[in-house]
Design an enzyme around this catalytic site. Structure first.
Site, PDB file in Angstrom:
ATOM      1  N   HIS A 237     -26.371  -3.277  -3.402  1.00 34.03           N
ATOM      2  CA  HIS A 237     -26.349  -3.380  -1.942  1.00 34.03           C
ATOM      3  C   HIS A 237     -26.849  -4.732  -1.436  1.00 34.03           C
ATOM      4  O   HIS A 237     -27.080  -4.888  -0.238  1.00 34.03           O
ATOM      5  CB  HIS A 237     -27.168  -2.254  -1.298  1.00 34.03           C
ATOM      6  CG  HIS A 237     -26.720  -0.872  -1.697  1.00 34.03           C
ATOM      7  ND1 HIS A 237     -25.487  -0.370  -1.373  1.00 34.03           N
ATOM      8  CD2 HIS A 237     -27.359   0.088  -2.417  1.00 34.03           C
ATOM      9  CE1 HIS A 237     -25.376   0.861  -1.856  1.00 34.03           C
ATOM     10  NE2 HIS A 237     -26.487   1.159  -2.509  1.00 34.03           N
ATOM     11  N   ARG A 294     -30.926 -11.243  13.872  1.00 36.93           N
ATOM     12  CA  ARG A 294     -31.469 -12.534  13.412  1.00 36.93           C
ATOM     13  C   ARG A 294     -30.321 -13.398  12.892  1.00 36.93           C
ATOM     14  O   ARG A 294     -29.168 -12.961  12.864  1.00 36.93           O
ATOM     15  CB  ARG A 294     -32.452 -12.289  12.274  1.00 36.93           C
ATOM     16  CG  ARG A 294     -31.832 -11.477  11.139  1.00 36.93           C
ATOM     17  CD  ARG A 294     -32.714 -11.381   9.933  1.00 36.93           C
ATOM     18  NE  ARG A 294     -32.288 -10.371   8.990  1.00 36.93           N
ATOM     19  CZ  ARG A 294     -31.284 -10.454   8.146  1.00 36.93           C
ATOM     20  NH1 ARG A 294     -30.539 -11.543   8.135  1.00 36.93           N
ATOM     21  NH2 ARG A 294     -30.974  -9.477   7.327  1.00 36.93           N
TER      22      ARG A 294
END
Length: 507
Positions: A237, A294
């Site tokens: 992942h 972000r």
């Protein structure tokens, strides 16, 4: 709001260097902070000013809100850029800076809080009309309730920690008999990793593509998207290679995903740079996954195909300026790929590798960008993420970009520690990767570590030359040592001197 004058970068490594370069270009003074192990790190020397945080681990340094706010105050910084990771998505950090009168170069704390919890974000997106993966509306702790939900949406399902991130707190369940144990294990893992045992159930998308959309928004109500990045080359992942555009996305799909990403950002009053992540199935149905509030590690690929400086746009938005372009003015040209260079050993299950970098030779040439936080003789510490640098390649199209990437990795040398460069070389040789035919399981299903030892581009003559050079070097050392012992001058030195004298006589 007046222009920013001085920014403290609350981060380390390549992203600290990346942010400081744009700040410098804009005439903004820079302040670095550093831990004890980072005393000799490049960002410390690059900044106009550097302040120690004291301590060693992330918890003692880059994750300490009080220390960072105090450092900003001491330095007289009027803004803090968080980079990515660490406190970049922490609403409490943004609020603490605001209370101290310092600008946080990022979204409002409320937007981070809304998107920080996957369950809350899922509910918000449903209310805003954004498509999400079918699943539970809230946290699930009862195995019987989980079984009822899984049966309704169909196996396989994914169990996810509500407060999870970075690939942690996720578990695929393919049958009913695995569900209860998996639920308990996921809740326990979530509790330990995120201090929150909340877990929810989602339909698992088989053979998925991980595609994200870059958005930019200002405080004046404008929000645009800059297209997609394909992030399906992952390991556990964690993204390893990203590219833009995606070989999977059609123009119609891009337009629809972009519109949905803008819709998601506007639903939480977003400002600054953000990324809306989607999961797509083989039929190109796509669903909201999460929003990263972000700057992304992989932002350079978007910069290379749009010609925009995303960090520069962040500073403009943080200073209260409107976005300098509209959606219609966003232009995308060519292709770009980013390869994350990690200090890890692909021949030993990608175990982290630390130590001193004895030799560093970064590639160069047209379409080659190397965002780095290392140098030759740099000691890679054990305390932080193993990301060393990012090799970003751009070309006219995907085939041209891959060809340039292959050439760049032939030139790329990092000696003294193990890196995943051989893995990237392996990847670039795979026909399915070259054809754009992959999903998020590609590495797990196709990578065999023994294959990286059989690079056909290394001719036997090169190996022989290396062996000969090694033996010649050893012989010379032995000869010099013997000559020194005998009090006699080295014959090599004598010959070199004789030839030098002869050349001077001919001049």
């Amino acid at each position: 709001m007046p222009p920013l004058r001085k920014v403290l970068v609350a981060n380390r490594g390549e992203i600290a260097m990346r942010v400081m370069r744009t700040a410098r270009k804009l005439g903004i003074a820079t302040v670095a902070v550093y831990s004890e192990p980072d005393r000799q790190a490049p960002h410390v020397f690059f900044a106009d000013q550097a302040l120690p945080l004291g301590g060693t681990s992330s918890a003692e340094t880059y994750l300490r809100i009080d220390k960072l706010v105090e450092a900003a105050r001491r330095a007289g910084a009027d803004a803090v850029h968080p980079g990515y990771g660490f406190l970049s998505e922490n609403p409490a950090f943004a609020e603490a800076l605001s209370e101290a009168g310092v600008v946080f170069v990022g979204p409002p704390a409320s937007a981070m809080a809304a998107m920080g919890n996957k369950l809350r974000a899922r509910a918000l997106m449903l209310a805003a009309g954004v498509r999400v993966i079918p699943g539970s509306e809230g946290a699930v702790s009862d195995p019987k309730e989980a079984a009822r939900l899984a049966k309704a949406i169909g196996f396989p399902v994914m169990l996810k920690a509500a407060a999870g991130g970075g690939g942690k707190g996720m578990r695929v369940v393919r049958s009913a008999d695995q569900l209860a144990a998996a639920l308990n294990a996921t809740r326990e893992e979530a509790g330990k990793a995120f201090a929150d045992e909340s877990v929810f159930v989602e339909k698992y998308i088989d053979r998925p593509r991980h595609i994200e959309i870059q958005v930019m928004a200002d405080a004046h109500g404008h929000c645009i998207h800059l297209g997609e990045r394909e992030c399906s080359i992952q390991r556990r992942h964690q993204k390893v290679v990203e590219e833009s555009p995606s070989p999977f996305v059609t123009p119609a799909m891009r337009e629809a995903m972009g519109a949905m990403a803008v819709q998601a950002a506007q639903a939480v009053g977003y400002e600054g740079a953000g990324t809306v992540e989607f999961i797509a199935d083989a039929e190109r149905n796509f669903y909201f996954l999460e929003m990263n509030t972000r700057l992304q590690v992989e932002h350079p690929v978007t910069e290379l195909i749009t010609g925009l400086d995303l960090v520069g746009l962040q500073f403009q938005v943080a200073a209260g300026e409107p976005l300098p372009l509209t959606q219609a003015q966003v232009a995308r040209r060519g292709w770009a790929m980013e390869f994350r260079i990690y200090a890890e050993d692909p021949e030993r299950g990608f175990l982290p590798s630390t130590g001193k970098i004895q030799r560093l030779r970064a590639p160069a040439g047209p379409g080659v960008r190397h965002d780095s936080g290392i140098y030759e003789k740099y000691e890679v510490p054990v305390y932080y993420d193993p990301l060393l640098s990012k090799l970003v390649i751009s070309g006219e199209d995907r085939a041209d970009t891959i060809a340039r990437a292959r050439q760049a990795f032939q030139e790329f040398v990092i000696a003294g520690i193990k890196t995943n460069i051989p893995f990237h070389q392996w990847l670039l040789r795979q026909p399915r990767f070259a054809a754009g035919d992959f999903d998020t399981h590609f590495i797990d299903e196709h990578f065999r570590s023994e294959e990286i030892n059989h690079d056909p581009r290394v001719p036997a003559v090169a190996v022989l030359a290396a062996v000969l050079a090694y033996h010649q070097h050893a012989r010379r050392l032995n000869f010099d040592e013997a000559a020194a012992r005998d009090g006699q001058p080295s014959r090599w030195r004598h010959t070199a001197r004789r030839e030098a004298v002869a050349r001077r006589g001919q001049a």
